[in-house]
Motif scaffolding. Structure first.
Motif, short mmCIF file in Angstrom:
data_model
loop_
_atom_site.label_atom_id
_atom_site.label_comp_id
_atom_site.label_asym_id
_atom_site.label_seq_id
_atom_site.Cartn_x
_atom_site.Cartn_y
_atom_site.Cartn_z
N GLY A 95 4.15 -0.97 4.74
CA GLY A 95 2.95 -0.91 3.92
C GLY A 95 2.61 -2.20 3.26
N ASN A 113 -5.00 0.62 -3.86
CA ASN A 113 -3.56 0.72 -4.11
C ASN A 113 -3.27 1.34 -5.48
N TRP A 172 -4.40 2.20 7.57
CA TRP A 172 -3.02 2.16 7.06
C TRP A 172 -2.27 3.48 7.28
N GLY A 173 -2.99 4.45 7.78
CA GLY A 173 -2.34 5.73 7.99
C GLY A 173 -2.21 6.56 6.74
N ILE A 174 -3.10 6.31 5.80
CA ILE A 174 -3.05 7.04 4.53
C ILE A 174 -4.11 8.14 4.58
N ARG A 216 0.84 -1.18 0.00
CA ARG A 216 0.00 0.00 0.00
C ARG A 216 0.88 1.24 0.00
N PRO A 217 0.83 2.00 -1.05
CA PRO A 217 1.67 3.19 -1.08
C PRO A 217 1.20 4.22 -0.07
N GLY A 218 2.15 4.77 0.62
CA GLY A 218 1.86 5.82 1.59
C GLY A 218 1.39 5.31 2.93
N ALA A 219 1.45 3.99 3.12
CA ALA A 219 0.97 3.45 4.38
C ALA A 219 1.97 3.73 5.49
N LYS A 220 1.49 3.81 6.70
CA LYS A 220 2.35 4.07 7.85
C LYS A 220 2.44 2.86 8.76
N ILE A 221 1.91 1.75 8.34
CA ILE A 221 2.04 0.51 9.09
C ILE A 221 3.22 -0.25 8.49
#
Lengths: 627, 155
Positions: free
Chosen positions: A561, B113, B142-144, A553-558
């Motif tokens: 990603g 995605n 996911w923090g997005i 997942r792009p930009g994820a913070k976990i």
């Protein structure tokens, strides 16, 4: 312009008079010698340009003559009268006609050479005188007989000899006093420069000059034609007669100018028989500076030998002047003022350097890699100090002249033939370098490398394998700080220091890589950390790329990603990511990727793709296992 | 996990997805066959238990391929996409946890995605509320950053 034309007439008339006089003398001497073919007399020949005669001077020089036009007219009259008398006595008819023609021609040329300036009264007078002299010559030509043609031939021979003498002297003078040559070589200092490179450069220049002047100095004379034109003056002739490097020639102290200033005979004496520039005085000076011995009959330089530079081995062109096999003296470079050459700090001669008494194997003529036959410890360095002599090049490559076996030095040292000093149980710490007792400066038999030969009290200038500065920068702390430098010596694989059971050996330390390999688990943990943090791998296969896009997942913070990161997060925290559990997805893709990697059709996949898949599989497994 | 009942509905909604799924299954089966063949070639006496089973690919993987095709396929029309989104909404509404988890992680996540290649904003009005809520939750989890048009729809 008038004065110039009159002077030209006077010169012609004077030459005619001189020729007639000489013809008369030869007529007396060689009476009866007839049937000589008449040739052009020296009188009719224009003076060659640059021969040093007044006729060869430029118009500007003529204008600069301090004589007045009246004086010149008077001298022209005198010359003309003499010419008439002499010509009437001794010139034959045909020869006289030729003279008259040439004189007319000369007069025309002189008129033309005077340019188109306005004519003055002096010029008119000079033209009258010219006519008179022409008439006189014509009369003389009429009264001369055929006998004197032979005399004219001899006259020409004498004039030619005189010209040659004048040219020879002019060459010497030109080379001596040519102002342009001083300008050309003014940056050059007559002393031998410090750097060997400068020596070589000078040697090349001297070679070029000697080669240029090899043809009897003709080429040099051509280069110095300006000075040659002024060489006919008496004072200049005296200077030309002086030997090169003589009085009043500061530039002649330069070997190059001395060489080029000499005439052909001097040059021959300098260069020897059939030699090139190697036997020149400069070459001799440099050769003597190298080995202190003059070659007996070396006409060709020996092949270039290799040297070991400070920054590593290289094959720099170093001059081997021969006679190296039997030399025993150290070829220290010294300049003419006695200073140590700065090139000594740049180059370390390992070629034919006469090994010191302690050096068993002088390396001659080939490139030697910086081999370290034995690890050198502090104790060893202390024990080998006498083997080498400070300076450069005496000890050959480093590692020679060792004082002990290793570490504690229980065996007699090769360097001085003496037993190594009593081994120390506790080698000196690194701080000993600052005490001045560290004899590492003598290591490698006096290498001039400042890195190898650190100054006392400068621990940063330590050998390559010992770098106390780095250790002092943070690596050395606590108990390590108390360890001697002998234990900090970098050891290669073939280093005998690995054999820690050897008698007298210093307790060896495994290299850092070996230490790292000894803890594989930690290394794997480190790799796992890196794998967790890896970004979406780049793969070539389109199917794999789709799967990677699905899992990352792009930009994820976990984590990074990835699905594995989400599964790991869920395992660690017990919380869902995005309201759903990701372990099922991780398990499904793990199954799919395992099948892909097990598929024999994918055996031909790119290594990068396979590596990426393997890493993702590992990551998914670890994540599902909670790692 | 066996093939759910709504799978046929999903494939029927779009030919492009059906084609993609067939390719996935075929590739999976081909891989399985290759592995079995290789193992039997290396060891003919290999037990059947040691050989890979002939089964279907994991559902999340199949859904992931469908989600990628949904976002990137040029042969897929928006009408097909609307029909697919309707099936997804149905699964989220009436499916069990495993089915819902598979749809969210396997289908919706790949669609999100590919946000740089596929703009869901144009179809956001045709997306069911459960699907919209799940999309926002995925972005948040996911923090997005959640786009405004997505966040506004859920409020």
């Amino acid at each position: 312009m008038c004065a110039m034309s009159v002077k030209g007439c006077a010169e012609v008339a004077g030459q005619v008079a001189v020729g007639a006089t000489m013809a008369a003398l030869f007529g007396l001497w060689s009476a009866g010698t007839a049937n000589a073919r008449p040739v052009d007399g020296p009188v009719s020949q224009p003076a060659p340009t640059g021969s040093g005669t007044p006729a060869g001077r430029t118009d500007a020089q003529r204008v600069a003559e301090p004589k007045s036009s009246n004086e010149e007219v008077h001298s022209a009259k005198v010359y003309a009268a003499k010419a008439q008398q002499n010509a009437a006595k001794s010139s034959d008819k045909d020869d006289g006609e030729q003279k008259a023609k040439s004189t007319d021609k000369k007069g025309d040329d002189s008129k033309q050479s005077k340019g188109s300036g306005g004519r003055s009264s002096g010029e008119l007078e000079s033209s009258k005188e010219e006519k008179q002299s022409t008439k006189a010559q014509q009369n003389a030509a009429k009264s001369s007989d055929d006998k004197l043609s032979d005399d004219q031939l001899r006259r020409k021979a004498l004039s030619t000899q005189q010209k040659e003498k004048t040219q020879a002297s002019a060459k010497g003078v030109g080379m001596t006093v040519k102002p342009t040559s001083a300008t050309q070589f003014s940056p050059y200092t007559p002393k031998i420069s410090d750097a060997v490179g400068t020596k070589l450069e000078r040697l090349d220049r001297s070679q070029k000059l000697s080669n240029t002047a090899g043809g009897g100095g003709v080429a040099v004379s051509d280069q110095l034609g300006e000075a040659r034109r002024t060489a006919v003056k008496p004072d200049r002739e005296k200077k030309a007669a002086e030997p090169p490097g003589g009085t009043g020639a500061g530039l002649l102290s330069s070997p190059i100018l001395s060489q080029q200033g000499g005439d052909a005979s001097t040059k021959k004496a300098n260069t020897g028989s059939g030699s090139t520039g190697w036997q020149s005085p400069l070459a001799k000076e440099i050769r003597d500076a190298y080995d202190g011995t003059a070659p007996t009959s070396g006409t060709q330089p020996k092949p270039l030998t290799c040297v070991v530079a400070v920054a590593g081995p290289s094959c720099l062109p170093t001059i081997d002047f021969g006679g190296s096999s039997g030399r025993t003296s150290a070829p220290e470079l010294k300049t003419s003022d006695g200073r140590s050459p700065s090139a000594g700090s740049i180059l370390e001669r390992h070629t034919d350097s006469p090994a010191p008494a302690a050096s068993p194997k002088p390396v001659v003529g080939k490139l030697q890699p910086p081999v370290q036959p034995e690890p050198r410890t502090q104790v060893q360095q202390n024990s080998e100090g006498e083997g080498g002599k400070k300076g450069k090049g005496e000890g050959g490559k480093k590692g020679e002249g060792e004082g002990g076996e290793k570490g504690k030095g229980t065996t007699p040292g090769k360097g001085n033939g003496k037993p190594a000093p009593k081994p120390k149980e506790n080698p000196e710490p690194a701080d000993s370098a600052a005490t001045g007792k560290d004899t590492r400066s003598a290591r490698g038999a006096g290498s001039s490398d400042p890195e190898r030969n650190p100054k006392p009290g400068d621990p940063c200038k330590s050998p390559k394998e010992i770098n106390p500065c780095k250790k002092a920068a943070g690596k050395k702390s606590g108990a390590d700080a108390a360890k001697p430098d002998s234990e900090n010596v970098h050891m290669s694989e073939n280093s005998p220091a690995y054999d820690s059971s050897a008698p007298g050996a210093v307790e060896s330390r495994a290299p850092e890589l070996a230490r790292a390999a000894s803890n594989r688990a930690l290394f794997e943990q480190y790799r796992n950390i890196l794998r967790r943090e890896m970004t979406k791998p780049y793969v070539v296969d389109s199917q794999l790329r789709g799967w990677m896009d699905t899992m990352w997942r792009p930009g994820a913070k976990i984590g990074n990603g990835s699905t594995a990161a989400a599964a790991r997060f869920e395992k660690m925290t017990g919380q869902q990511v995005g309201g759903v559990w990701h372990s099922g997805k991780a398990r499904g893709f793990l199954t799919r990727l395992e099948k892909w990697i097990a598929d024999p059709r994918n055996a031909e996949a790119t290594p990068g793709d396979r590596a990426a898949v393997e890493n993702v599989i590992r990551d998914l497994r670890d994540a599902l296992e909670g790692n | 996990m066996s093939v759910p009942s709504w799978w046929a509905d999903l494939l029927a909604a779009s030919d492009a997805l059906a084609t993609t799924d067939r390719a996935q299954v075929q590739d999976w089966n081909s891989a399985t066959e290759s592995i079995r063949t290789q193992k039997l070639r290396n060891d003919p006496e290999t037990a059947e238990e040691e050989l890979p089973a002939v089964d279907d690919p994991p559902l999340t993987v199949r859904l992931g391929a469908l989600g990628a095709a949904f976002a990137t396929s040029k042969n897929m029309t928006n009408a097909e996409r609307v029909r697919v989104l309707a099936v997804v909404e149905k699964v989220l509404d009436s499916g069990d946890d495993a089915e819902r988890t598979a749809v969210v992680t396997g289908f919706l996540e790949p669609v999100l995605n590919y946000s740089d290649k596929f703009d869901l904003h144009a179809l956001w009005g045709f997306v069911g509320p459960l699907t919209q809520h799940q999309c926002v939750e995925l972005q948040t989890g996911w923090g997005i950053d959640v786009p405004d048009w997505m966040a506004a729809a859920t409020q």
